[in-house]
Motif scaffolding. Structure first.
Motif, PDB file in Angstrom:
ATOM      1  N   LEU A 168       0.816  -1.217   0.000  1.00 12.11           N
ATOM      2  CA  LEU A 168       0.000   0.000   0.000  1.00 12.11           C
ATOM      3  C   LEU A 168       0.850   1.268   0.000  1.00 12.11           C
ATOM      4  O   LEU A 168       0.429   2.298  -0.539  1.00 12.11           O
ATOM      5  N   CYS A 169       2.042   1.214   0.574  1.00 10.21           N
ATOM      6  CA  CYS A 169       2.903   2.410   0.668  1.00 10.21           C
ATOM      7  C   CYS A 169       3.167   3.063  -0.697  1.00 10.21           C
ATOM      8  O   CYS A 169       2.913   4.256  -0.869  1.00 10.21           O
ATOM      9  N   PRO A 170       3.692   2.319  -1.695  1.00 11.58           N
ATOM     10  CA  PRO A 170       3.941   2.992  -2.977  1.00 11.58           C
ATOM     11  C   PRO A 170       2.658   3.421  -3.685  1.00 11.58           C
ATOM     12  O   PRO A 170       2.662   4.404  -4.427  1.00 11.58           O
ATOM     13  N   LEU A 171       1.560   2.713  -3.452  1.00  6.65           N
ATOM     14  CA  LEU A 171       0.293   3.120  -4.073  1.00  6.65           C
ATOM     15  C   LEU A 171      -0.178   4.456  -3.513  1.00  6.65           C
ATOM     16  O   LEU A 171      -0.659   5.314  -4.260  1.00  6.65           O
ATOM     17  N   LEU A 172      -0.027   4.630  -2.208  1.00  5.45           N
ATOM     18  CA  LEU A 172      -0.386   5.928  -1.620  1.00  5.45           C
ATOM     19  C   LEU A 172       0.566   7.015  -2.108  1.00  5.45           C
ATOM     20  O   LEU A 172       0.154   8.159  -2.314  1.00  5.45           O
ATOM     21  N   GLY A 173       1.851   6.658  -2.284  1.00  4.95           N
ATOM     22  CA  GLY A 173       2.800   7.614  -2.853  1.00  4.95           C
ATOM     23  C   GLY A 173       2.380   8.049  -4.239  1.00  4.95           C
ATOM     24  O   GLY A 173       2.470   9.223  -4.599  1.00  4.95           O
ATOM     25  N   LEU A 174       1.902   7.093  -5.022  1.00  2.00           N
ATOM     26  CA  LEU A 174       1.426   7.405  -6.366  1.00  2.00           C
ATOM     27  C   LEU A 174       0.196   8.319  -6.310  1.00  2.00           C
ATOM     28  O   LEU A 174       0.065   9.243  -7.118  1.00  2.00           O
ATOM     29  N   MET A 175      -0.670   8.063  -5.341  1.00  2.00           N
ATOM     30  CA  MET A 175      -1.828   8.936  -5.179  1.00  2.00           C
ATOM     31  C   MET A 175      -1.381  10.357  -4.845  1.00  2.00           C
ATOM     32  O   MET A 175      -1.946  11.344  -5.350  1.00  2.00           O
ATOM     33  N   GLY A 176      -0.350  10.486  -4.008  1.00  2.00           N
ATOM     34  CA  GLY A 176       0.199  11.805  -3.697  1.00  2.00           C
ATOM     35  C   GLY A 176       0.775  12.478  -4.931  1.00  2.00           C
ATOM     36  O   GLY A 176       0.659  13.695  -5.102  1.00  2.00           O
ATOM     37  N   THR A 177       1.394  11.681  -5.790  1.00  2.00           N
ATOM     38  CA  THR A 177       1.938  12.215  -7.040  1.00  2.00           C
ATOM     39  C   THR A 177       0.812  12.776  -7.916  1.00  2.00           C
ATOM     40  O   THR A 177       0.920  13.883  -8.453  1.00  2.00           O
ATOM     41  N   VAL A 178      -0.241  12.008  -8.039  1.00  2.00           N
ATOM     42  CA  VAL A 178      -1.361  12.440  -8.879  1.00  2.00           C
ATOM     43  C   VAL A 178      -2.001  13.710  -8.322  1.00  2.00           C
ATOM     44  O   VAL A 178      -2.251  14.664  -9.073  1.00  2.00           O
ATOM     45  N   THR A 179      -2.240  13.750  -7.016  1.00  2.00           N
ATOM     46  CA  THR A 179      -2.867  14.953  -6.444  1.00  2.00           C
ATOM     47  C   THR A 179      -1.934  16.165  -6.569  1.00  2.00           C
ATOM     48  O   THR A 179      -2.403  17.279  -6.810  1.00  2.00           O
ATOM     49  N   GLY A 180      -0.627  15.953  -6.421  1.00  2.00           N
ATOM     50  CA  GLY A 180       0.318  17.055  -6.597  1.00  2.00           C
ATOM     51  C   GLY A 180       0.339  17.562  -8.026  1.00  2.00           C
ATOM     52  O   GLY A 180       0.409  18.778  -8.271  1.00  2.00           O
ATOM     53  N   MET A 181       0.266  16.657  -8.986  1.00  2.00           N
ATOM     54  CA  MET A 181       0.264  17.071 -10.393  1.00  2.00           C
ATOM     55  C   MET A 181      -1.037  17.781 -10.760  1.00  2.00           C
ATOM     56  O   MET A 181      -1.037  18.707 -11.566  1.00  2.00           O
ATOM     57  N   ILE A 182      -2.129  17.370 -10.145  1.00  2.00           N
ATOM     58  CA  ILE A 182      -3.394  18.084 -10.366  1.00  2.00           C
ATOM     59  C   ILE A 182      -3.261  19.517  -9.884  1.00  2.00           C
ATOM     60  O   ILE A 182      -3.723  20.459 -10.537  1.00  2.00           O
ATOM     61  N   GLU A 183      -2.577  19.696  -8.760  1.00  2.00           N
ATOM     62  CA  GLU A 183      -2.346  21.046  -8.252  1.00  2.00           C
ATOM     63  C   GLU A 183      -1.482  21.863  -9.226  1.00  2.00           C
ATOM     64  O   GLU A 183      -1.736  23.049  -9.437  1.00  2.00           O
ATOM     65  N   VAL A 184      -0.469  21.228  -9.809  1.00  2.00           N
ATOM     66  CA  VAL A 184       0.369  21.910 -10.802  1.00  2.00           C
ATOM     67  C   VAL A 184      -0.492  22.356 -11.981  1.00  2.00           C
ATOM     68  O   VAL A 184      -0.373  23.500 -12.452  1.00  2.00           O
ATOM     69  N   PHE A 185      -1.356  21.485 -12.454  1.00  2.00           N
ATOM     70  CA  PHE A 185      -2.198  21.837 -13.601  1.00  2.00           C
ATOM     71  C   PHE A 185      -3.194  22.951 -13.247  1.00  2.00           C
ATOM     72  O   PHE A 185      -3.493  23.798 -14.082  1.00  2.00           O
ATOM     73  N   ASP A 186      -3.678  22.947 -11.987  1.00  2.00           N
ATOM     74  CA  ASP A 186      -4.566  24.032 -11.552  1.00  2.00           C
ATOM     75  C   ASP A 186      -3.829  25.366 -11.567  1.00  2.00           C
ATOM     76  O   ASP A 186      -4.374  26.382 -12.012  1.00  2.00           O
ATOM     77  N   VAL A 187      -2.601  25.376 -11.069  1.00  2.00           N
ATOM     78  CA  VAL A 187      -1.794  26.610 -11.066  1.00  2.00           C
ATOM     79  C   VAL A 187      -1.545  27.061 -12.496  1.00  2.00           C
ATOM     80  O   VAL A 187      -1.630  28.256 -12.810  1.00  2.00           O
ATOM     81  N   MET A 188      -1.248  26.115 -13.384  1.00  2.00           N
ATOM     82  CA  MET A 188      -0.998  26.474 -14.789  1.00  2.00           C
ATOM     83  C   MET A 188      -2.250  27.052 -15.434  1.00  2.00           C
ATOM     84  O   MET A 188      -2.166  27.976 -16.249  1.00  2.00           O
ATOM     85  N   ALA A 189      -3.423  26.536 -15.069  1.00  2.00           N
ATOM     86  CA  ALA A 189      -4.669  27.033 -15.648  1.00  2.00           C
ATOM     87  C   ALA A 189      -4.969  28.451 -15.172  1.00  2.00           C
ATOM     88  O   ALA A 189      -5.468  29.275 -15.933  1.00  2.00           O
ATOM     89  N   VAL A 190      -4.651  28.742 -13.912  1.00  2.00           N
ATOM     90  CA  VAL A 190      -4.957  30.051 -13.351  1.00  2.00           C
ATOM     91  C   VAL A 190      -3.875  31.079 -13.696  1.00  2.00           C
ATOM     92  O   VAL A 190      -4.152  32.170 -14.183  1.00  2.00           O
ATOM     93  N   ALA A 191      -2.614  30.723 -13.428  1.00  2.00           N
ATOM     94  CA  ALA A 191      -1.519  31.693 -13.551  1.00  2.00           C
ATOM     95  C   ALA A 191      -0.772  31.582 -14.866  1.00  2.00           C
ATOM     96  O   ALA A 191       0.083  32.410 -15.145  1.00  2.00           O
TER      97      ALA A 191
END
Length: 175
Positions: A96-119
């Motif tokens: 489960l550890c690397p799967l949760l890490g992957l989930m963190g990666t996805v949520t972090g990248m979603i945040e990057v895309f949100d910043v790119m959309a706004v700024a």
């Protein structure tokens, strides 16, 4: 003073890595508590159980019949089940550890895309914060998984070795 700084550093680290990092941290903490429980059981409780099984076997007058062999196998199986304990749960936590890490990666990248959309793509500082939020949970998940893999592998080998030692011991008492 030290505890305040320590708490502050952990809080900053979790903020940098996002909420998924907190979940990974709790998972790793619980996993290592379970690993330590197994280590303590192997060093204390297991010896008691082996001593009891050998004593029960020695008290038997019939050690060579088919029934006696079945009783010997049942004794070995009971000790082996106790040795295995929560190893399957530990293996699931390691996976489960690397799967949760992957989930963190996805949520972090979603945040990057949100910043790119706004700024727009010109705001590198905001994008960097999102990228670090994406990579830190991945690293934490991998560190947790690696440490758990080493520990569970050692625990499995120890359980197998202890079972074989008990089988040999009861076999020697058999003859």
């Amino acid at each position: 003073m030290f505890m305040v700084e320590f708490y502050s550093a952990i809080q900053d680290f979790i903020e940098t890595g996002g909420q998924v990092l907190l979940v990974i941290g709790v998972l790793i903490f619980v996993m290592w508590l379970m690993i330590l429980e197994r280590i303590f059981y192997y060093s204390k409780g297991h010896r008691q159980q082996v001593k009891q099984a050998v004593q029960n076997w020695q008290q038997r007058s019939d050690k060579s019949s088919w029934n006696a062999e079945q009783i010997r196998q049942a004794m070995i199986s009971r000790v082996s089940l106790a040795l295995g304990g929560n190893l399957a749960v530990l293996q699931a936590m390691v996976a489960l550890c690397p799967l949760l890490g992957l989930m963190g990666t996805v949520t972090g990248m979603i945040e990057v895309f949100d910043v790119m959309a706004v700024a727009g793509t010109g705001n590198a500082r905001s994008m960097a914060a999102g990228v670090s939020k994406a990579t830190i949970p991945t690293m934490a998940g991998m560190v947790g998984a690696l440490s758990g893999v080493f520990a569970t592998t050692w625990l499995q080998r120890t359980a197998k070795r202890e079972r074989l030692k008990l089988e040999d011991r009861l076999l020697l008492e058999h003859h």
